[in-house]
Design a protein around this motif. Structure first.
Motif, PDB file in Angstrom:
ATOM      1  N   TYR A 177       0.845  -1.199   0.000  1.00 56.93           N
ATOM      2  CA  TYR A 177       0.000   0.000   0.000  1.00 56.93           C
ATOM      3  C   TYR A 177       0.879   1.247   0.000  1.00 56.93           C
ATOM      4  O   TYR A 177       0.643   2.198  -0.754  1.00 56.93           O
ATOM      5  N   LEU A 178       1.919   1.242   0.809  1.00 56.02           N
ATOM      6  CA  LEU A 178       2.841   2.376   0.866  1.00 56.02           C
ATOM      7  C   LEU A 178       3.501   2.606  -0.493  1.00 56.02           C
ATOM      8  O   LEU A 178       3.586   3.748  -0.964  1.00 56.02           O
ATOM      9  N   ALA A 179       3.930   1.539  -1.138  1.00 59.12           N
ATOM     10  CA  ALA A 179       4.567   1.657  -2.456  1.00 59.12           C
ATOM     11  C   ALA A 179       3.601   2.239  -3.482  1.00 59.12           C
ATOM     12  O   ALA A 179       3.985   3.076  -4.306  1.00 59.12           O
ATOM     13  N   LEU A 226      -2.330  -5.370   3.181  1.00 59.11           N
ATOM     14  CA  LEU A 226      -0.926  -5.208   2.806  1.00 59.11           C
ATOM     15  C   LEU A 226      -0.420  -3.820   3.185  1.00 59.11           C
ATOM     16  O   LEU A 226      -0.213  -2.957   2.350  1.00 59.11           O
ATOM     17  N   ARG A 227      -0.211  -3.627   4.475  1.00 57.94           N
ATOM     18  CA  ARG A 227       0.234  -2.336   4.988  1.00 57.94           C
ATOM     19  C   ARG A 227       1.351  -2.528   5.991  1.00 57.94           C
ATOM     20  O   ARG A 227       1.588  -3.633   6.465  1.00 57.94           O
ATOM     21  N   THR A 228       2.007  -1.445   6.336  1.00 54.51           N
ATOM     22  CA  THR A 228       3.164  -1.506   7.226  1.00 54.51           C
ATOM     23  C   THR A 228       2.805  -1.862   8.664  1.00 54.51           C
ATOM     24  O   THR A 228       3.640  -2.372   9.395  1.00 54.51           O
ATOM     25  N   GLY A 229       1.596  -1.552   9.084  1.00 47.15           N
ATOM     26  CA  GLY A 229       1.209  -1.778  10.471  1.00 47.15           C
ATOM     27  C   GLY A 229       1.486  -0.575  11.355  1.00 47.15           C
ATOM     28  O   GLY A 229       1.240  -0.600  12.553  1.00 47.15           O
ATOM     29  N   VAL A 230       1.993   0.495  10.757  1.00 50.91           N
ATOM     30  CA  VAL A 230       2.261   1.717  11.499  1.00 50.91           C
ATOM     31  C   VAL A 230       1.005   2.580  11.486  1.00 50.91           C
ATOM     32  O   VAL A 230       0.498   2.926  10.415  1.00 50.91           O
ATOM     33  N   ASP A 231       0.498   2.902  12.676  1.00 55.22           N
ATOM     34  CA  ASP A 231      -0.687   3.750  12.803  1.00 55.22           C
ATOM     35  C   ASP A 231      -0.288   5.109  13.349  1.00 55.22           C
ATOM     36  O   ASP A 231       0.655   5.225  14.136  1.00 55.22           O
ATOM     37  N   LEU A 264      -2.509   8.473  14.863  1.00 58.38           N
ATOM     38  CA  LEU A 264      -3.811   9.036  15.223  1.00 58.38           C
ATOM     39  C   LEU A 264      -4.963   8.075  14.914  1.00 58.38           C
ATOM     40  O   LEU A 264      -6.027   8.474  14.448  1.00 58.38           O
ATOM     41  N   GLY A 265      -4.723   6.799  15.129  1.00 54.80           N
ATOM     42  CA  GLY A 265      -5.778   5.812  15.015  1.00 54.80           C
ATOM     43  C   GLY A 265      -6.038   5.231  13.642  1.00 54.80           C
ATOM     44  O   GLY A 265      -6.948   4.420  13.487  1.00 54.80           O
ATOM     45  N   ILE A 266      -5.257   5.622  12.639  1.00 53.12           N
ATOM     46  CA  ILE A 266      -5.415   5.039  11.297  1.00 53.12           C
ATOM     47  C   ILE A 266      -4.040   4.741  10.705  1.00 53.12           C
ATOM     48  O   ILE A 266      -3.037   5.342  11.101  1.00 53.12           O
ATOM     49  N   PRO A 267      -3.976   3.824   9.748  1.00 55.58           N
ATOM     50  CA  PRO A 267      -2.694   3.478   9.138  1.00 55.58           C
ATOM     51  C   PRO A 267      -2.026   4.692   8.479  1.00 55.58           C
ATOM     52  O   PRO A 267      -2.690   5.554   7.908  1.00 55.58           O
ATOM     53  N   ILE A 268      -0.729   4.732   8.556  1.00 54.82           N
ATOM     54  CA  ILE A 268       0.044   5.829   7.952  1.00 54.82           C
ATOM     55  C   ILE A 268      -0.254   5.939   6.455  1.00 54.82           C
ATOM     56  O   ILE A 268      -0.312   7.029   5.889  1.00 54.82           O
TER      57      ILE A 268
END
Length: 109
Positions: A23-25, A75-80, A82-86
């Protein structure tokens, strides 16, 4: 479900390449296109103002839909933050930037 299964077999599985960074990519790739369009149209400053005003509404909408379970992001980093994924924070910047960039390049000043 037919559309879902057809789309999944017709598209390359970049998730196998990027794993939890998929997702980040994709945000970085589309964000780069958005930035290029805004720079080309000399609309970076104006777009920034619009995105800044839109952001709190988009954040609340995103937080709410994630909280009540409307969708989940695998498929995300898992880094949140303020309560939502980065990645969702980036999404809320990239999507309007892309729309504004396309609009400005199509219609100009």
């Amino acid at each position: 479900m037919l559309v879902s299964s057809v789309a999944s077999t017709a598209l390359p599985d970049i998730g196998a390449v990027f794993g939890p960074y998929t997702y980040l990519a994709s945000e970085i790739a589309f964000g780069t296109v958005a930035l290029a369009l805004l720079v080309r149209a000399d609309a970076l400053r104006r777009a920034g103002k619009t995105i800044l005003v839109l952001y709190p509404v988009a954040y609340f909408w995103d937080w709410y839909t994630l909280t009540i379970g409307v969708f989940a992001i695998r498929l995300r980093t898992g880094v949140d933050l303020l309560g939502i994924p980065i990645e969702e924070h980036l999404f809320m910047v990239v999507v309007p930037a892309l729309v504004i960039g396309l609009h400005e390049n199509l219609h100009g000043r």
